[in-house]
Design a protein around this motif. Structure first.
Motif, PDB file in Angstrom:
ATOM      1  N   PHE A  17     -13.754  -3.970   0.591  1.00  0.00           N
ATOM      2  CA  PHE A  17     -13.520  -3.064   1.707  1.00  0.00           C
ATOM      3  C   PHE A  17     -14.669  -2.075   1.850  1.00  0.00           C
ATOM      4  N   ARG A  18     -14.847  -1.582   3.053  1.00  0.00           N
ATOM      5  CA  ARG A  18     -15.789  -0.493   3.270  1.00  0.00           C
ATOM      6  C   ARG A  18     -15.129   0.804   2.814  1.00  0.00           C
ATOM      7  N   PRO A  19     -15.930   1.853   2.577  1.00  0.00           N
ATOM      8  CA  PRO A  19     -15.355   3.120   2.120  1.00  0.00           C
ATOM      9  C   PRO A  19     -14.231   3.614   3.035  1.00  0.00           C
ATOM     10  N   GLY A  20     -13.088   3.907   2.427  1.00  0.00           N
ATOM     11  CA  GLY A  20     -11.948   4.465   3.157  1.00  0.00           C
ATOM     12  C   GLY A  20     -10.968   3.451   3.698  1.00  0.00           C
ATOM     13  N   LEU A  35      -4.170   9.554  11.556  1.00  0.00           N
ATOM     14  CA  LEU A  35      -5.286   9.850  12.449  1.00  0.00           C
ATOM     15  C   LEU A  35      -6.544   9.433  11.702  1.00  0.00           C
ATOM     16  N   ILE A  36      -7.278   8.482  12.283  1.00  0.00           N
ATOM     17  CA  ILE A  36      -8.441   7.896  11.610  1.00  0.00           C
ATOM     18  C   ILE A  36      -9.686   8.196  12.425  1.00  0.00           C
ATOM     19  N   ILE A  37     -10.583   8.988  11.873  1.00  0.00           N
ATOM     20  CA  ILE A  37     -11.871   9.263  12.513  1.00  0.00           C
ATOM     21  C   ILE A  37     -12.934   8.583  11.664  1.00  0.00           C
ATOM     22  N   MET A  38     -13.476   7.508  12.196  1.00  0.00           N
ATOM     23  CA  MET A  38     -14.438   6.696  11.461  1.00  0.00           C
ATOM     24  C   MET A  38     -15.598   6.365  12.400  1.00  0.00           C
ATOM     25  N   CYS A  47      -8.593  -1.611  10.041  1.00  0.00           N
ATOM     26  CA  CYS A  47      -7.540  -0.750   9.501  1.00  0.00           C
ATOM     27  C   CYS A  47      -6.180  -1.022  10.123  1.00  0.00           C
ATOM     28  N   PHE A  48      -6.152  -1.576  11.333  1.00  0.00           N
ATOM     29  CA  PHE A  48      -4.861  -1.976  11.893  1.00  0.00           C
ATOM     30  C   PHE A  48      -4.722  -3.494  12.004  1.00  0.00           C
ATOM     31  N   ASN A 201     -13.846  10.080   7.893  1.00  0.00           N
ATOM     32  CA  ASN A 201     -15.026   9.535   7.215  1.00  0.00           C
ATOM     33  C   ASN A 201     -16.276  10.289   7.656  1.00  0.00           C
ATOM     34  N   SER A 202     -17.304  10.162   6.873  1.00  0.00           N
ATOM     35  CA  SER A 202     -18.569  10.814   7.225  1.00  0.00           C
ATOM     36  C   SER A 202     -19.093  10.282   8.558  1.00  0.00           C
ATOM     37  N   PHE A 203     -19.641  11.186   9.346  1.00  0.00           N
ATOM     38  CA  PHE A 203     -20.273  10.781  10.598  1.00  0.00           C
ATOM     39  C   PHE A 203     -21.702  10.274  10.380  1.00  0.00           C
TER      40      PHE A 203
END
Length: 708
Positions: A17-20, A35-38, A47-48, A201-203
């Protein structure tokens, strides 16, 4: 391998998997609101999508654009996953057929637009699904559209809260690539998320090389030169429709396959142009901001802002179209105060003083970015509330000028072409073949059929001439004295081809040597195979009328070129190859690789499988400790892998492992005391430098200073 990792490999072909992602998927399977901000390219969709395949019932995906939902459904189907969409492009019979398949439980993911979801007739259909099949999750993609503070506000998104009331037990997932803290809170409130877990996640898009160039008086010529220096697909953003049409027309006249895209075109024309771009029929899309959300092309290698963006969020979104596959990409902003004055005039026309104030603030943030002398990433990430300190080594403000450059890859390409032309031609002809010329002499000798034909388009004729002169001056290739100046390979030429010798040349007359992004050091032979794999992918994609990246990502093709799998078992181990793709495409790609390997006569030293596994995880953005934990290996072992990979000339991003300023100091000490004793180096450098950092830089140093 855990149950989730087995499912990941089975459905999507990835080993890790990728981070997160794993944490998000586990919470999704536990029916929690999220709430997923990636950032773009971070893997939000997985993720879904993966939970949808592991949970009973149907997952409903709300997507704002027809092109976006169609692209994701095509990609899922090409993995053997049952997914579909319902939108206005379908006729009555097709719509009826899809309704039937959904109610029969044959579909796991259904994509719809918010407008359809809100229609009373469709709500009745959803009730049937809920009663007969079950709705496992509602995933709301591009969730920033729900907020008036976001950059693509859609009023329909505000009404989606009613589905929380209609299906209170169904978990809601809100996903977006960008959201300030204000937008995040607005999304939670407007959707009625219940005690949501927020994953931010980091931008930081570490694979994008950011730079700003002063916009010259002959700005189109400046743009043309930059495009010609790039390989792969790219987007050029312009402020006005007029500029879009003008730049696209000029590029076409100058031999660049380019198309325009803006809101003033008909829907049909925009769709045709977008499809041609997605399918690699053209290289460049020249567009206004209208060409943005929903462009799911992962292998865009460059984004150029020909005009000034109106906000940093727009800039980040547009730049984020590059390198979604995690591979190296370039973002260039052409900056002039003349553009600033044009936008300021447009802001002046706004009737609301409050809107004017906000717009000017956003514009000034762009000016601060363009004129800033700090790390571009520090400026950009600060806008999203993320702290980043230190030298990123991947932007123009952080990179130091390098008057001496490593051109080993280019030399291998050139000498390989000399060999394939049977050492019977001079410099001019070899350059014509490398640059893909269609002149009569090239075609007369059948050299347009060679594997090296066209692999040097990323360099100008003058740059190739500069290389050849340097090769001749250094005695790395020979030339006949009979007036024909026929090029001949000598002992040193073969050492270069066998990866036993590097080539460094003085690069003169470059406007700014520090603005060139670091190239991934793939060997020339591997790049030739990579280009052949791309051609096969394009042929298969055209046959099925889908974009090439849906077949395999560029990263998967590069691994194929590196590892050269020649059995189905080895091919299955490539990241991105799942069971369905193995069955569909395995034999075709293996056949090409076998043929290529049979044609090669040079010895090819390759990293071990364990080293390449470490390299794959490194490319996915994992830290050394994360790689060690995932592989159940010691941190020292992973560092050893990375050091060895650097010496084997593999694409290790050393700037992510050792700060550039530390690299500089370690290199200076290596020059003074030599590279034999690690202990001596450590004692000289002191406690501020770890053994791991010294070993990594020493590997890089050794690669650059192989025996001449």
């Amino acid at each position: 391998m855990t149950r989730l990792e087995k499912a990941l490999k089975h459905y999507f072909g990835y080993d890790s998997f990728r981070p997160g992602q794993k944490e998000i998927i586990e919470e999704t399977l536990n029916n929690q609101d999220l709430l997923i901000i990636m950032p773009t390219g971070g893997g939000k969709s997985l993720c879904f999508q993966l939970p949808a395949l592991l949970k009973p019932g149907l997952t409903l995906v709300v997507s704002p654009l027809i092109a976006l939902m169609q692209d994701q459904v095509d990609a899922l189907k090409d993995r053997g996953i049952d997914a579909t969409f319902l939108n206005s492009t379908l006729d009555y019979e097709e719509m009826r057929s899809r309704y039937g398949a959904i109610l029969q439980g044959k579909i796991k993911l259904l994509y719809v637009a918010p407008e359809r979801l809100l229609a009373e007739k469709f709500r009745t259909f959803l009730d049937k699904i809920a009663n007969n099949i079950g709705i496992s999750t509602i995933a709301i993609d591009e969730a920033h559209c729900i907020s008036e503070w976001g950059h693509d506000f859609r009023p329909e998104y505000r009404q989606l809260k009613q589905f929380r009331q209609r299906y209170p037990q169904v978990p809601l997932l809100a996903l977006t690539a960008t959201a300030t803290k204000r937008v995040q809170q607005d999304i939670i409130e407007q959707l009625g998320l219940q005690n949501p877990s927020v994953h931010l996640n980091s931008f930081n898009r570490f694979n994008i090389h950011y730079q700003v160039q002063p916009k010259q008086q002959r700005s189109y010529h400046q743009l043309l030169q930059e495009i010609r220096s790039q390989s792969g697909a790219g987007i050029v953003y312009c402020l006005s429709r007029r500029n879009v049409e003008e730049v696209a027309y000029k590029l076409q006249k100058d031999g660049i396959k380019a198309l325009p895209y803006h809101a003033g075109m008909t829907d049909e024309k925009r769709t045709i142009n977008q499809t041609r771009f997605l399918r690699d029929d053209v290289q460049v899309m020249v567009a206004t901001i209208a060409f943005g959300m929903g462009i799911n092309k992962p292998d865009v290698r460059f984004v150029f802002h020909y005009d000034l963006p109106r906000s940093l969020e727009n800039f980040y979104q547009e730049s984020g179209r590059a390198g979604r596959d995690g591979e190296s990409a370039t973002s260039i902003l052409f900056f002039s105060m003349g553009d600033w004055k044009k936008i300021d005039y447009l802001i002046e026309q706004k009737p609301d003083p409050q809107e004017q104030r906000i717009a000017r603030q956003q514009l000034n943030q762009v000016i601060d970015y363009a004129e800033g002398v700090d790390c571009r990433r520090t400026i950009l990430l600060r806008y999203f509330g993320e702290r980043f300190s230190g030298n990123c080594g991947q932007c123009d403000n952080c990179l130091n000028p390098h008057p001496i450059e490593d051109w080993t890859i280019e030399a291998q390409k050139f000498l390989s072409c000399v060999a394939r032309c049977q050492e019977k031609f001079g410099m001019k002809h070899i350059i014509e073949v490398l640059r893909g010329s269609r002149n009569k002499k090239v075609e007369q000798y059948g050299h347009h059929l060679l594997s090296t034909y066209g692999i040097g388009k990323d360099k100008t004729k003058d740059e190739w001439k500069m290389l050849v002169r340097s090769l001749l001056n250094q005695g790395l290739v020979s030339q006949s004295n009979d007036g024909y100046r026929i090029l001949k390979l000598n002992k040193r030429s073969w050492e270069i081809l066998r990866k036993q010798r590097t080539v460094e040349i003085a690069v003169k007359n470059k406007i700014d040597s520090q603005t060139k992004p670091q190239n991934n050091p793939y060997q020339a032979e591997k790049e030739i195979l990579y280009e052949q794999l791309k051609k096969l992918r394009k042929q298969i994609a055209d046959l099925h009328s889908i974009p090439p990246y849906i077949i395999f990502a560029d990263s998967s093709l590069k691994l194929m070129a590196q590892l050269q799998p020649q059995t189905l078992e080895d091919f299955a181990s490539i990241s991105g190859v799942n069971d369905y793709k193995l069955q569909q495409y395995g034999e075709q790609f293996i056949s090409l690789i076998r043929t290529f390997c049979q044609q090669q006569q040079l010895p090819v030293p390759l990293p071990s499988r364990s080293q390449m596994t470490t390299l794959q995880l490194h490319h996915r953005g994992l830290t050394v400790r994360e790689i060690a934990a995932q592989r159940s290996l010691a941190v020292n072992t992973i560092n050893q892998h990375l050091s060895e990979l650097i010496e084997l000339n593999q694409p290790v991003a050393i700037n992510k492992l050792v700060a550039p300023e530390k690299q500089k100091i370690i290199t200076q000490i290596l020059e003074k005391v030599g590279d034999d004793s690690l202990k001596n180096l450590k004692e000289t450098l002191g406690n501020d430098y770890s053994y791991e950092e010294i070993k990594l830089v020493r590997a890089w140093y050794r690669r650059r200073h192989q025996t001449q």
